[in-house]
Motif scaffolding. Sequence first.
Motif, short mmCIF file in Angstrom:
data_model
loop_
_atom_site.label_atom_id
_atom_site.label_comp_id
_atom_site.label_asym_id
_atom_site.label_seq_id
_atom_site.Cartn_x
_atom_site.Cartn_y
_atom_site.Cartn_z
N THR A 1 0.93 -1.19 -0.23
CA THR A 1 -0.08 -0.12 -0.13
C THR A 1 0.99 1.25 0.12
O THR A 1 0.74 2.00 -0.85
N SER A 2 1.65 1.29 0.88
CA SER A 2 2.66 2.42 1.25
C SER A 2 3.77 2.36 2.05
O SER A 2 4.00 1.23 2.87
N ARG B 1 5.64 4.81 4.96
CA ARG B 1 5.56 5.98 5.59
C ARG B 1 6.58 6.31 6.55
O ARG B 1 6.96 5.21 7.19
N THR C 1 5.49 10.17 2.61
CA THR C 1 4.83 8.93 2.23
C THR C 1 5.10 8.45 0.64
O THR C 1 5.01 9.57 -0.15
N ASN D 1 3.20 5.86 -1.86
CA ASN D 1 2.27 5.10 -2.24
C ASN D 1 2.56 4.00 -3.38
O ASN D 1 3.16 4.55 -4.29
N ASN E 1 -0.09 1.49 -4.14
CA ASN E 1 -1.32 1.20 -4.66
C ASN E 1 -1.34 -0.36 -5.11
O ASN E 1 -1.79 -0.73 -6.20
#
Length: 194
Positions: A116-117, A119, A145, A147, A149
């Motif tokens: 997803t990511s 961070r 962050t 990303n 996806n």
Amino acid sequence: MQRKLALAVIAAAGLTLATGTPAFSHGYTTSPPSRSYRCAQQQVANCGSIQYEPQSVEGPKGFPSAGPADGHICSANHSEFSQLDDPRGGTWPAASMTSGASYNFTWTFTAIHATTSFRYFITKTSYDPTKPLTRAALESTPFLTQNYNGSRPPNPVTHRGTLPTRHGRQLILAVWDIADTTNAFYSCSDVVFS
């Protein structure tokens, strides 16, 4: 007969690889060096089992509203990795940083997973490095962050970002959120700003 058996084994292995399992997805930060990486590199003594599996700091995702409990963030709530939560009186080796500079954050993986990511959180200016890490000690919003996806990152993967303005000893918490499981990987890195 042996050839049919061999083909069946290969087909089963291919099916296993195609469906994938989260258990093979692991990683840790090497830049800045995480506590688990430093333990694996034997730069720190008395690390316990994390020195043999620095890639295994996996816990529930959803940080900061969910995830590992305060005081157990660096170990992701794994009691066998509790050495990562011990602040050691603020004496963990720390990577040198320059306030406001660009920096390359790098993760190394033992296996790559749908993502997803990534961070990156930093401690507040009031951070006390002699105490275990809590949410109250961290800025609530990541300063960087990236990303993905659901795609898989390369190995290793580097994210370039700008360091926040800080002075003295701080901690950077990197969180790798996995796309198709309920977990994330947590990586604590001690840093010092000149």
